[in-house]
Scaffold this motif. Sequence first.
Motif, PDB file in Angstrom:
ATOM      1  N   SER A   5       1.044  -1.166  -0.120  1.00  0.00           N
ATOM      2  CA  SER A   5      -0.022  -0.093  -0.068  1.00  0.00           C
ATOM      3  C   SER A   5       0.928   1.218  -0.194  1.00  0.00           C
ATOM      4  CB  SER A   5      -0.774   0.061   1.239  1.00  0.00           C
ATOM      5  OG  SER A   5      -1.768  -1.187   1.500  1.00  0.00           O
ATOM      6  N   LYS A  45      -9.849  12.211   0.298  1.00  0.00           N
ATOM      7  CA  LYS A  45      -9.321  12.292  -0.995  1.00  0.00           C
ATOM      8  C   LYS A  45      -8.060  11.301  -1.081  1.00  0.00           C
ATOM      9  CE  LYS A  45     -10.431  17.131  -1.701  1.00  0.00           C
ATOM     10  NZ  LYS A  45     -11.568  17.441  -0.713  1.00  0.00           N
ATOM     11  N   ARG A  47      -7.867   8.490   0.197  1.00  0.00           N
ATOM     12  CA  ARG A  47      -8.652   7.118   0.017  1.00  0.00           C
ATOM     13  C   ARG A  47      -9.107   6.887  -1.586  1.00  0.00           C
ATOM     14  NH1 ARG A  47     -10.504   7.093   5.532  1.00  0.00           N
ATOM     15  NH2 ARG A  47      -9.689   5.346   6.592  1.00  0.00           N
ATOM     16  N   ILE A  49      -7.294   7.483  -4.088  1.00  0.00           N
ATOM     17  CA  ILE A  49      -6.303   6.940  -4.781  1.00  0.00           C
ATOM     18  C   ILE A  49      -6.345   5.471  -5.112  1.00  0.00           C
ATOM     19  CG2 ILE A  49      -3.620   6.660  -4.754  1.00  0.00           C
ATOM     20  CD1 ILE A  49      -3.435   9.397  -3.130  1.00  0.00           C
ATOM     21  N   GLY A  50      -6.614   4.880  -3.930  1.00  0.00           N
ATOM     22  CA  GLY A  50      -7.024   3.331  -3.959  1.00  0.00           C
ATOM     23  C   GLY A  50      -6.465   2.670  -2.632  1.00  0.00           C
ATOM     24  N   ASN A  51      -5.521   1.965  -2.842  1.00  0.00           N
ATOM     25  CA  ASN A  51      -4.797   1.090  -1.638  1.00  0.00           C
ATOM     26  C   ASN A  51      -3.949   2.020  -0.637  1.00  0.00           C
ATOM     27  OD1 ASN A  51      -4.448  -0.995   0.138  1.00  0.00           O
ATOM     28  ND2 ASN A  51      -3.160  -2.062  -1.277  1.00  0.00           N
ATOM     29  N   VAL A  52      -4.305   2.442   0.523  1.00  0.00           N
ATOM     30  CA  VAL A  52      -3.466   3.533   1.221  1.00  0.00           C
ATOM     31  C   VAL A  52      -3.667   3.044   2.617  1.00  0.00           C
ATOM     32  CG1 VAL A  52      -3.874   5.343  -0.455  1.00  0.00           C
ATOM     33  CG2 VAL A  52      -5.283   5.219   1.566  1.00  0.00           C
ATOM     34  N   ASP A 115      -6.314  16.060  -8.046  1.00  0.00           N
ATOM     35  CA  ASP A 115      -6.274  14.572  -8.375  1.00  0.00           C
ATOM     36  C   ASP A 115      -5.026  13.961  -8.063  1.00  0.00           C
ATOM     37  OD1 ASP A 115      -6.614  12.299  -9.631  1.00  0.00           O
ATOM     38  OD2 ASP A 115      -7.183  13.009 -11.649  1.00  0.00           O
ATOM     39  N   ARG A 117      -4.593  10.780  -7.511  1.00  0.00           N
ATOM     40  CA  ARG A 117      -4.017   9.792  -8.069  1.00  0.00           C
ATOM     41  C   ARG A 117      -3.156  10.053  -9.359  1.00  0.00           C
ATOM     42  NH1 ARG A 117      -8.749   5.662  -9.860  1.00  0.00           N
ATOM     43  NH2 ARG A 117      -8.916   5.492  -7.603  1.00  0.00           N
ATOM     44  N   VAL A 120       0.385  10.975  -7.975  1.00  0.00           N
ATOM     45  CA  VAL A 120       1.102  10.047  -7.529  1.00  0.00           C
ATOM     46  C   VAL A 120       1.559   8.980  -8.740  1.00  0.00           C
ATOM     47  CG1 VAL A 120       1.102   7.626  -6.193  1.00  0.00           C
ATOM     48  CG2 VAL A 120       0.145   9.940  -5.066  1.00  0.00           C
ATOM     49  N   ASN A 121       0.474   9.015  -9.951  1.00  0.00           N
ATOM     50  CA  ASN A 121       1.196   8.226 -10.850  1.00  0.00           C
ATOM     51  C   ASN A 121       2.105   8.892 -11.506  1.00  0.00           C
ATOM     52  OD1 ASN A 121      -0.745   6.206 -10.370  1.00  0.00           O
ATOM     53  ND2 ASN A 121      -2.492   6.811 -11.699  1.00  0.00           N
ATOM     54  N   TRP A 178       5.549  13.675  -2.946  1.00  0.00           N
ATOM     55  CA  TRP A 178       5.502  12.275  -2.827  1.00  0.00           C
ATOM     56  C   TRP A 178       7.337  11.860  -2.458  1.00  0.00           C
ATOM     57  CZ3 TRP A 178       8.398   9.137  -5.919  1.00  0.00           C
ATOM     58  CH2 TRP A 178       8.297   7.794  -5.980  1.00  0.00           C
TER      59      TRP A 178
END
Length: 301
Positions: A5, A45, A47, A49-52, A115, A117, A120-121, A178
């Motif tokens: 994660s 916000k 969460r 993103i996904g798996n955190v 945004d 996600r 981070v991407n 990040w």
Amino acid sequence: MDNSSLNVLILAAGLGTRLRPLTNDVPKPLVPVVDASILDLQARKARAIGNVRLHANAHYLAEQVVEAGKALGFEKVWVEQPEILGTAGPLRRIYAEGYRGGLLVMNGDAYCNFDLRAFVNNAQAQAARPDGPQVALLAVDFPKVNTFRVGADGRLAGIAGRFGETSGTPATFSGVSWYSDAALSRIREGESDIREFWKQEIAAGRAPFVDMTQQRATWIDMGSPEGLMAAVEARLKELGRDVNEAVIEPGVKIPAGVTIRHSVIYAGAEIAEGETVENEIRGKGFKWTVLCHPERRTEGS
């Protein structure tokens, strides 16, 4: 522990001095903004993103932040006593405790609609390149601040009045960043000022990447009365409600004949019968007049 994660650290240890006496009894990250605290909104916000795994640090009225973290499902709230560790200290501590998977850092006093996600991407894609930057900083365009200097290569070249190049594209740090595990491993024990770490990374040929793709996103520092009102307006707008409506904390009793417009009423506010309240934030022992309707602003960190 499961290191698949992304770790998220919400910085929530500030003293909230610009919002006193409102923050005499509640830490700034837990001040209600319409229907939720900034800590809650930032967690939502993150969460998305996904798996955190959610983390926060705490210092002032720390027990309240710890309890809020438990209720919101945080992995851990790291209490800093007797002194605040700055920004670099909490980052190093999370790595030293064995957490891996990279780290997203957010501020616990900023209302924003980034945004995350996408950020981070983008950061991970940059880091995956040969000799790619292992730190990414999300920037906004706010001429009142704009101390960042970004080189033609998209990396941090300096900070005005601090170090590095004086030329380059100006930008303002949003407080969102990040770090790869490799970058976290290089933060020195006892280091507190994260800007010094960025300076070291630049000197070592590893200048942080500055993401400039979300410069016009909403970004509000709610650490002042004006910023708090701006955050309230932004939240009302996000909820599809009138930005001029009265926001009254649950449990507050309003006397008969009172008219309230474009105002925020917190517990303990004194309001007389028949009074008209407009363009104000009121609470226990204070009354602030706030006239502006800003769309995007900050009062500094």
